[in-house]
Design an enzyme around this catalytic site. Structure first.
Site, PDB file in Angstrom:
ATOM      1  N   ASP A   7       0.872  -1.172   0.000  1.00 48.98           N
ATOM      2  CA  ASP A   7       0.000   0.000   0.000  1.00 48.98           C
ATOM      3  C   ASP A   7       0.908   1.221   0.000  1.00 48.98           C
ATOM      4  O   ASP A   7       2.046   1.149   0.459  1.00 48.98           O
ATOM      5  CB  ASP A   7      -0.885  -0.008   1.255  1.00 48.98           C
ATOM      6  CG  ASP A   7      -2.172   0.775   1.049  1.00 48.98           C
ATOM      7  OD1 ASP A   7      -3.250   0.150   1.023  1.00 48.98           O
ATOM      8  OD2 ASP A   7      -2.092   2.019   0.890  1.00 48.98           O
ATOM      9  N   GLU A   9     -13.726 -11.290  -6.820  1.00 43.57           N
ATOM     10  CA  GLU A   9     -13.947 -11.699  -5.432  1.00 43.57           C
ATOM     11  C   GLU A   9     -15.429 -11.531  -5.117  1.00 43.57           C
ATOM     12  O   GLU A   9     -16.031 -10.536  -5.479  1.00 43.57           O
ATOM     13  CB  GLU A   9     -13.088 -10.785  -4.546  1.00 43.57           C
ATOM     14  CG  GLU A   9     -12.949 -11.260  -3.152  1.00 43.57           C
ATOM     15  CD  GLU A   9     -12.704 -12.750  -3.085  1.00 43.57           C
ATOM     16  OE1 GLU A   9     -11.641 -13.205  -3.519  1.00 43.57           O
ATOM     17  OE2 GLU A   9     -13.596 -13.478  -2.607  1.00 43.57           O
ATOM     18  N   ASN A  24     -23.308  -8.977  -9.181  1.00 47.15           N
ATOM     19  CA  ASN A  24     -23.750  -7.936  -8.255  1.00 47.15           C
ATOM     20  C   ASN A  24     -25.019  -7.251  -8.756  1.00 47.15           C
ATOM     21  O   ASN A  24     -25.919  -6.939  -7.977  1.00 47.15           O
ATOM     22  CB  ASN A  24     -22.632  -6.900  -8.033  1.00 47.15           C
ATOM     23  CG  ASN A  24     -21.735  -7.315  -6.880  1.00 47.15           C
ATOM     24  OD1 ASN A  24     -21.873  -8.399  -6.338  1.00 47.15           O
ATOM     25  ND2 ASN A  24     -20.811  -6.442  -6.510  1.00 47.15           N
ATOM     26  N   LEU A  69     -34.030 -12.100  -1.087  1.00 43.92           N
ATOM     27  CA  LEU A  69     -35.399 -11.638  -1.308  1.00 43.92           C
ATOM     28  C   LEU A  69     -35.942 -11.048  -0.001  1.00 43.92           C
ATOM     29  O   LEU A  69     -37.123 -11.132   0.267  1.00 43.92           O
ATOM     30  CB  LEU A  69     -36.285 -12.796  -1.777  1.00 43.92           C
ATOM     31  CG  LEU A  69     -36.073 -13.270  -3.221  1.00 43.92           C
ATOM     32  CD1 LEU A  69     -37.009 -14.433  -3.549  1.00 43.92           C
ATOM     33  CD2 LEU A  69     -36.298 -12.137  -4.236  1.00 43.92           C
ATOM     34  N   CYS A 120     -20.568  -1.621  -2.649  1.00 46.08           N
ATOM     35  CA  CYS A 120     -20.538  -2.439  -3.874  1.00 46.08           C
ATOM     36  C   CYS A 120     -21.772  -2.282  -4.754  1.00 46.08           C
ATOM     37  O   CYS A 120     -21.650  -1.847  -5.901  1.00 46.08           O
ATOM     38  CB  CYS A 120     -20.351  -3.904  -3.497  1.00 46.08           C
ATOM     39  SG  CYS A 120     -18.842  -4.166  -2.568  1.00 46.08           S
TER      40      CYS A 120
HETATM   41  C1  UGA Z   1     -21.988  -7.689  -2.010  1.00 46.75           C
HETATM   42  C2  UGA Z   1     -22.171  -9.099  -2.606  1.00 46.75           C
HETATM   43  O1  UGA Z   1     -23.153  -9.822  -1.857  1.00 46.75           O
HETATM   44  C3  UGA Z   1     -20.848  -9.872  -2.587  1.00 46.75           C
HETATM   45  O2  UGA Z   1     -21.017 -11.138  -3.240  1.00 46.75           O
HETATM   46  C4  UGA Z   1     -19.788  -9.059  -3.337  1.00 46.75           C
HETATM   47  O3  UGA Z   1     -18.525  -9.679  -3.312  1.00 46.75           O
HETATM   48  C5  UGA Z   1     -19.648  -7.675  -2.687  1.00 46.75           C
HETATM   49  O4  UGA Z   1     -20.942  -7.014  -2.720  1.00 46.75           O
HETATM   50  C6  UGA Z   1     -18.629  -6.891  -3.461  1.00 46.75           C
HETATM   51  O5  UGA Z   1     -18.838  -6.667  -4.660  1.00 46.75           O
HETATM   52  O6  UGA Z   1     -17.544  -6.626  -2.933  1.00 46.75           O
HETATM   53  P1  UGA Z   1     -21.876  -6.701   0.485  1.00 46.75           P
HETATM   54  O7  UGA Z   1     -21.923  -5.351  -0.167  1.00 46.75           O
HETATM   55  O8  UGA Z   1     -20.866  -6.957   1.546  1.00 46.75           O
HETATM   56  O9  UGA Z   1     -21.631  -7.853  -0.641  1.00 46.75           O
HETATM   57  O10 UGA Z   1     -23.280  -6.952   1.159  1.00 46.75           O
HETATM   58  P2  UGA Z   1     -24.595  -7.828   0.893  1.00 46.75           P
HETATM   59  O11 UGA Z   1     -24.721  -8.837   1.960  1.00 46.75           O
HETATM   60  O12 UGA Z   1     -24.678  -8.284  -0.487  1.00 46.75           O
HETATM   61  O13 UGA Z   1     -25.717  -6.703   1.169  1.00 46.75           O
HETATM   62  C7  UGA Z   1     -25.787  -5.528   0.356  1.00 46.75           C
HETATM   63  C8  UGA Z   1     -26.985  -4.704   0.753  1.00 46.75           C
HETATM   64  O14 UGA Z   1     -28.197  -5.344   0.369  1.00 46.75           O
HETATM   65  C9  UGA Z   1     -27.120  -4.423   2.246  1.00 46.75           C
HETATM   66  O15 UGA Z   1     -27.502  -3.075   2.445  1.00 46.75           O
HETATM   67  C10 UGA Z   1     -28.223  -5.367   2.696  1.00 46.75           C
HETATM   68  O16 UGA Z   1     -28.922  -4.889   3.818  1.00 46.75           O
HETATM   69  C11 UGA Z   1     -29.104  -5.381   1.458  1.00 46.75           C
HETATM   70  N1  UGA Z   1     -29.925  -6.597   1.315  1.00 46.75           N
HETATM   71  C12 UGA Z   1     -29.327  -7.810   1.128  1.00 46.75           C
HETATM   72  C13 UGA Z   1     -31.311  -6.493   1.321  1.00 46.75           C
HETATM   73  O17 UGA Z   1     -31.871  -5.389   1.475  1.00 46.75           O
HETATM   74  N2  UGA Z   1     -32.070  -7.633   1.124  1.00 46.75           N
HETATM   75  C14 UGA Z   1     -31.497  -8.847   0.928  1.00 46.75           C
HETATM   76  O18 UGA Z   1     -32.251  -9.841   0.758  1.00 46.75           O
HETATM   77  C15 UGA Z   1     -30.095  -8.948   0.936  1.00 46.75           C
END
Ligand code: UGA
Length: 468
Positions: free
Chosen positions: A30, A150, A227, A269, A279
């Site tokens: 870094d 990833e 995504n 869902l 992301c």
């Molecule tokens: C997301 C993807 O799930 C990962 O596979 C990916 O690697 C990552 O982005 C990335 O590109 O680095 P992340 O952003 O850590 O991961 O979080 P998620 O668990 O996917 O949740 C994202 C958002 O969606 C959160 O605000 C969560 O509250 C919301 N969410 C998730 C919902 O509102 N409903 C759901 O059913 C699932």
């Protein structure tokens, strides 16, 4: 294998620590000296389960930190690029960090190297990385560029890395594919999970991890398309939830019925106040911009974003319809992080709502198990922070649930009701059963389900859990 990981952000740090746990010699590079010094001295900059264990297991041994990229390149066979790709004003990914890293890597090539994109990047980035390296004097026979997206989620990043649904490697040469296969062999041959010191595997882990080998461009697209599709699922169910509210149906029942179709599946869902984080919002916009550059107007993605933004506004309207005016009201807020299990507040719908409520003159007392420190950095006035959900609820006019932390789904309802001035809960994450809440004396609002009121008792007649 000797590996350099460029960038000590979320992906870089987790990947570096996990590669070390798989048995590789890793140097994380870094250019931020302060960050490096903190990492060397044992500081763990992000709230991530199992990361402190892995860092303390390997720091200073198989895992080192450096600001000398060219030296790291010289010493490594593989260089993973995990630097930031922030959005520009028009939604495209800003690839200037990737370009400058590619430029610098060219100067350190002293034997065959595989340069691997791990940051989320638009399709064609690998071609550009290659061009930039050639322009800067790298010998084309001495390197390949590959893509290894990833899929880790914040909060479960370490287990997602070590027990993935799939590993995608995009390579345009057999030589680079062989190198990447070797790196992941402990996972794809199932050896890692058998080790007594392995990080505990989650339920239903795919062991051995499936590996998918594609062209570099396909791998780049797999990341953006995955995504965007997950974001689409969330916006889709949020739109269905709005219809449920209009007609008096229950979105949980609808999700149960829809998700039981194995072609659809029940995951992602969960309706709520919309997706946030570093992301989905960024990647949907970037994928939209990539499509436009390829002369395809991917309008479906505009709609995914629009529904997501509308979802927050709908929730604000719900708060209004539950509480009427907001000026001077004391509101308890549970949850500031963009989702449970993390201290990350980037693009958090909870932060958006807190700011909107403060602007309307509400007074907020918030509690989040991990994200209060970070919130303090962005919201300085009008908000107080509590040490527990119950302390936040004390004497509040209503309680808002904005993040799906597990501990918020298991509150002592009797205690909660006795803390609140009025037993009103407005739940943006559907953590409770409306009937249970009504039976416990709450007026309860959620997403895609009818509001419930205490059985036979008008909400205004309840004070401190007792009839007034
Ligand atoms: C997301 C993807 O799930 C990962 O596979 C990916 O690697 C990552 O982005 C990335 O590109 O680095 P992340 O952003 O850590 O991961 O979080 P998620 O668990 O996917 O949740 C994202 C958002 O969606 C959160 O605000 C969560 O509250 C919301 N969410 C998730 C919902 O509102 N409903 C759901 O059913 C699932």
């Amino acid at each position: 294998m000797r590996i350099a990981v460029v960038g000590s952000g979320y992906v870089g740090l987790v990947a570096g620590a996990c590669f070390a746990d798989l048995g590789h010699e890793v140097v994380v590079v870094d250019n931020d000296e302060r960050k490096l010094a903190a990492l060397r001295s044992g500081h763990v900059p992000i709230h991530e389960k199992f990361l402190p264990e892995l860092l303390s297991r390997h720091r200073g041994q198989r895992l080192t930190f450096s600001d000398d990229l060219q030296e790291a390149v010289r010493l490594s066979s593989v260089i993973f690029v995990a630097v930031g790709t922030p959005p520009t004003g028009s939604g495209e990914a800003d690839l200037s960090y990737v370009e400058s890293v590619a430029r610098e890597i060219s100067g350190g090539i002293n034997s065959y190297k595989v340069v691997v994109e791990k940051s989320t990047v638009p399709v064609y980035t690998s071609e550009w990385v290659r061009k930039v390296m050639l322009r800067n004097g790298a010998d084309p026979a001495m390197f390949d560029v590959a893509s290894n997206p990833e899929f880790l989620r914040e909060g479960t990043a370490v287990t997602d890395f070590l027990f993935p649904d799939r590993i995608v490697i995009g390579c345009d040469s057999g030589r680079s594919a062989a190198v990447l296969r070797e790196i992941y062999a402990p996972l794809t041959e199932g050896r890692y999970s058998e080790r007594p010191d392995a990080i505990p595997q989650p339920d239903r882990a795919s062991i051995p991890a499936p590996i998918i080998v594609t062209s570099t461009k396909s791998a780049e697209l797999i990341k953006h398309a995955s995504n965007a599709f997950l974001a689409l699922k969330i916006s889709f169910i949020n739109a269905v939830a709005s219809i449920c509210e209009s007609v008096g149906a229950n979105v949980n029942q609808v999700v149960h019925g829809v998700g039981a179709d194995s072609r659809i599946g029940p995951k992602f869902l969960n309706p709520g106040i919309g997706y946030g984080g570093s992301c989905f919002p960024k990647d949907v916009a970037a994928f939209r911009a990539v499509a436009r550059e390829c002369n395809y107007e991917f309008r479906l993605l505009d709609e995914v974003t629009r529904i997501n933004e509308e979802q927050r506004q709908r929730f604000l309207r719900k708060i209004h319809s539950a509480l009427w005016t907001l000026r001077g009201k004391n509101l308890a807020v549970l949850g500031l992080a963009f989702k449970g299990g993390t201290d990350d507040i980037r693009e958090s719908p909870a932060i958006f709502l807190v700011q909107a409520l403060l602007q309307e003159g509400s007074k907020i007392t918030a509690y989040d198990p991990a994200a209060m420190e970070r919130t303090r950095e962005v919201i300085s006035s009008g908000i107080k922070f509590a040490n527990s959900a119950y302390e936040a609820a004390h004497n509040a006019d209503a309680l808002l649930i904005l993040t799906e932390w597990e501990e918020f789904a298991n509150l002592d309802l009797l205690r909660l009701r006795s803390e609140l001035k009025y037993p009103i809960v407005i739940d943006g994450r559907n953590l409770y059963d409306p009937e249970v809440m009504a039976a416990q004396g709450f007026t309860y609002y959620s997403v895609g389900r009818a509001a419930c009121h205490p059985d036979g008792v008008p909400a205004a007649a309840l004070r401190n859990g007792k009839k007034a």
